[in-house]
Design an enzyme around this catalytic site. Structure first.
Site, PDB file in Angstrom:
ATOM      1  N   TYR A  12       0.858  -1.186   0.000  1.00 35.82           N
ATOM      2  CA  TYR A  12       0.000   0.000   0.000  1.00 35.82           C
ATOM      3  C   TYR A  12       0.887   1.227   0.000  1.00 35.82           C
ATOM      4  O   TYR A  12       1.838   1.314   0.782  1.00 35.82           O
ATOM      5  CB  TYR A  12      -0.906   0.008   1.242  1.00 35.82           C
ATOM      6  CG  TYR A  12      -2.318   0.402   0.926  1.00 35.82           C
ATOM      7  CD1 TYR A  12      -2.653   1.734   0.724  1.00 35.82           C
ATOM      8  CD2 TYR A  12      -3.320  -0.551   0.805  1.00 35.82           C
ATOM      9  CE1 TYR A  12      -3.947   2.103   0.434  1.00 35.82           C
ATOM     10  CE2 TYR A  12      -4.619  -0.206   0.512  1.00 35.82           C
ATOM     11  CZ  TYR A  12      -4.939   1.136   0.316  1.00 35.82           C
ATOM     12  OH  TYR A  12      -6.227   1.486   0.015  1.00 35.82           O
ATOM     13  N   GLU A  44      -0.220   4.996  -0.586  1.00 37.00           N
ATOM     14  CA  GLU A  44      -0.943   6.242  -0.854  1.00 37.00           C
ATOM     15  C   GLU A  44       0.022   7.419  -0.908  1.00 37.00           C
ATOM     16  O   GLU A  44       0.932   7.538  -0.088  1.00 37.00           O
ATOM     17  CB  GLU A  44      -1.998   6.494   0.213  1.00 37.00           C
ATOM     18  CG  GLU A  44      -3.229   5.616   0.075  1.00 37.00           C
ATOM     19  CD  GLU A  44      -4.299   5.991   1.076  1.00 37.00           C
ATOM     20  OE1 GLU A  44      -3.993   6.734   2.032  1.00 37.00           O
ATOM     21  OE2 GLU A  44      -5.441   5.536   0.917  1.00 37.00           O
ATOM     22  N   ARG A  92      -3.437  -3.080 -18.116  1.00 31.02           N
ATOM     23  CA  ARG A  92      -4.615  -2.220 -18.129  1.00 31.02           C
ATOM     24  C   ARG A  92      -4.439  -1.130 -17.077  1.00 31.02           C
ATOM     25  O   ARG A  92      -4.264  -1.415 -15.895  1.00 31.02           O
ATOM     26  CB  ARG A  92      -5.873  -3.036 -17.867  1.00 31.02           C
ATOM     27  CG  ARG A  92      -6.062  -4.177 -18.870  1.00 31.02           C
ATOM     28  CD  ARG A  92      -7.386  -4.873 -18.693  1.00 31.02           C
ATOM     29  NE  ARG A  92      -8.487  -3.995 -19.088  1.00 31.02           N
ATOM     30  CZ  ARG A  92      -8.912  -3.826 -20.339  1.00 31.02           C
ATOM     31  NH1 ARG A  92      -8.315  -4.464 -21.327  1.00 31.02           N
ATOM     32  NH2 ARG A  92      -9.923  -3.034 -20.607  1.00 31.02           N
ATOM     33  N   THR A 133      -4.771   5.340 -21.957  1.00 27.09           N
ATOM     34  CA  THR A 133      -4.645   4.045 -21.299  1.00 27.09           C
ATOM     35  C   THR A 133      -3.232   3.528 -21.562  1.00 27.09           C
ATOM     36  O   THR A 133      -2.500   4.077 -22.375  1.00 27.09           O
ATOM     37  CB  THR A 133      -5.661   3.034 -21.852  1.00 27.09           C
ATOM     38  OG1 THR A 133      -5.530   2.980 -23.269  1.00 27.09           O
ATOM     39  CG2 THR A 133      -7.083   3.427 -21.486  1.00 27.09           C
ATOM     40  N   LYS A 155      -3.931  -1.358 -25.037  1.00 25.48           N
ATOM     41  CA  LYS A 155      -4.168  -1.062 -26.451  1.00 25.48           C
ATOM     42  C   LYS A 155      -2.840  -1.050 -27.221  1.00 25.48           C
ATOM     43  O   LYS A 155      -2.050  -1.977 -27.090  1.00 25.48           O
ATOM     44  CB  LYS A 155      -4.951   0.241 -26.601  1.00 25.48           C
ATOM     45  CG  LYS A 155      -6.296   0.237 -25.862  1.00 25.48           C
ATOM     46  CD  LYS A 155      -7.079   1.496 -26.140  1.00 25.48           C
ATOM     47  CE  LYS A 155      -8.451   1.473 -25.488  1.00 25.48           C
ATOM     48  NZ  LYS A 155      -8.410   1.795 -24.052  1.00 25.48           N
ATOM     49  N   ASP A 188      -7.524  12.818 -25.317  1.00 25.88           N
ATOM     50  CA  ASP A 188      -7.561  11.431 -24.840  1.00 25.88           C
ATOM     51  C   ASP A 188      -7.078  10.552 -25.992  1.00 25.88           C
ATOM     52  O   ASP A 188      -7.811  10.293 -26.941  1.00 25.88           O
ATOM     53  CB  ASP A 188      -8.980  11.066 -24.431  1.00 25.88           C
ATOM     54  CG  ASP A 188      -9.113   9.633 -23.942  1.00 25.88           C
ATOM     55  OD1 ASP A 188      -8.162   8.842 -24.117  1.00 25.88           O
ATOM     56  OD2 ASP A 188     -10.182   9.289 -23.397  1.00 25.88           O
TER      57      ASP A 188
END
Length: 423
Positions: free
Chosen positions: A47, A49, A228, A219, A222, A193
């Site tokens: 973790y 953050e 992803r 992204t 692709k 985008d």
């Protein structure tokens, strides 16, 4: 701990499906073994953050190094000044940008979903259409090309706070310089985008939006062939605040606003295992072998488009500049849904898709969308695209003929066997 035989059996079946079939969905690709290894690594346990060097948890010294490498590689790949590699997806990258730059109810101008845009560009069923006031531009009915005159007309009439360009089903390059000129006149920010063609843009094979657009999102799968996930970029000339303020009224630099919009604005702890996989993918995309791959993606798409046109198929805009094409099937008397289902039975995977000025519902559609990124990863070349088009045409000519579909499926397996996914 007992192995979950059911899930791993299904994963084996999914691997077999991918290896035996032809993957032509434009938004899909095959990540390398090392990308998948990083995505399934021990970094999933951590973790973290916050940002590298500014975490809310201890023990982040190693993932700080990993994330810093991902950031630096992303900047190098896209020639960007700043990058945030934490967004879990392209949609969350766009959500963070809008949170940083807009107030609820602000006007946005996006590319119409039914003409090839994306849900997060103002669709009424998406947060972008619910939180903000959306307006749209589309393509010309006669050419299938972006109607830049309409974009300018709507922008100057409505004065949106943000103009969004980029698409999920548009096969041509974009005039980012014109859009920026319109935005300056209308007093708008420009968000590009580039989720679909970002790998081609990164290697100079399509127009670069960074010199013209204030913010760029993408992204990381692709055409980039990574895990992803999402990514936000700023170019060299767009670090000034443009008068954007925090809820406390402070004017801050755009990078700081975007960082805060990602965390804590739209998501919590970053997926450090996916960030590690992004770092690997960015490193791969900087290589000479990836450049050869990206060039072949374009060559394959053009060869495929030409083959479809020769067989009488109507490609929106008449061809392609990138990795995909949108095919209007109305002259073939078959719906997008029926075509998708018939091709899946032949182990050819495409997706049904709305076409501009469609007369069918989004659940049926008049078109299919096809891309060459995944089959190019397998090593296929132009001559194989012609073979694939012939197989698709055989299925769509007789979609309910089980014998014909079975025959095509046999040919598909014979072709994919020559190009194994993971040697």
């Amino acid at each position: 701990m007992k192995k979950d035989k059911l899930i791993f059996k299904l994963l084996d079946e999914e691997q077999q499906r991918q290896e035996e079939g032809l993957e032509l969905i434009a938004s899909e690709n095959f990540a390398s073994k090392q990308v998948m290894e990083a995505a399934g690594s021990v970094a999933t346990n951590k973790y973290a953050e916050g940002l590298p060097g500014k975490r809310y948890y201890g023990g982040c010294q190693i993932v700080d190094e990993i994330e810093t490498i991902a950031i630096e590689r992303a900047k190098q790949l896209f020639n960007a000044q700043w990058a945030n590699v934490q967004p879990h997806s392209g949609a969350q990258a766009n959500a963070a940008v809008m949170l940083a730059c807009l107030q609820p109810g602000d006007k946005i101008l996006g590319f119409d979903l039914s003409h090839g845009g994306h849900l997060t560009h103002g669709s009424p069923v998406n947060f972008s259409g619910k939180l903000y006031q959306p307006f749209f531009y589309g393509v010309r009915q006669d050419t299938g090309l972006i109607n830049y005159e309409q974009l300018k007309e709507v922008a100057l009439r409505e004065r949106p706070k943000m103009i969004i360009c980029g698409a999920s089903a548009y096969s041509r390059d974009w005039d980012y310089a014109f859009i920026r000129q319109v935005a300056d006149e209308a007093g708008a920010l420009v968000l590009a985008d580039i989720s679909h063609p970002s790998g081609l843009i990164a290697r100079g094979l399509l127009t670069d939006p960074l010199p013209h657009c204030h913010i760029v999102t993408t992204t990381t799968h692709k055409t980039l062939r990574g895990p992803r996930g999402g990514l936000i970029l700023l170019g060299k000339d767009f670090e000034n605040p443009w008068g954007l303020k925090t809820p406390k009224g402070e004017v801050k630099m755009m990078s700081a606003l975007l960082d805060a919009a990602v965390f804590p604005g739209t998501q919590g702890g970053p997926l450090e295992h996916i960030i590690a996989a992004k770092a690997v993918a960015f490193g791969e995309a900087l290589s000479d072998s990836y450049m050869k791959y990206a060039l072949q993606v374009k060559l394959n798409a053009q060869a495929m488009a030409n083959a479809f046109i020769e067989k009488g198929y109507n490609i929106i805009s008449g061809g392609t500049d990138n990795h995909l094409m949108l095919i209007d099937l109305r002259n073939k008397n078959i719906s997008g849904k029926a075509a998708e289902n018939a091709l899946v039975n032949a182990d050819i995977t495409v997706n049904k898709n709305m076409v501009p000025y469609d007369d069918k519902s989004p659940f049926v559609t008049s078109g299919i969308r096809i891309g060459t990124a995944a089959v190019t990863t397998r090593g296929m070349k132009e001559k194989h695209m012609e073979q694939i088009v012939a197989l698709i045409d055989d299925v769509l000519a007789n979609p309910e003929d089980e014998h014909s579909v079975k025959k095509v499926r046999k040919h598909v397996h014979s072709l994919t066997e020559k190009f194994p996914l993971y040697k």
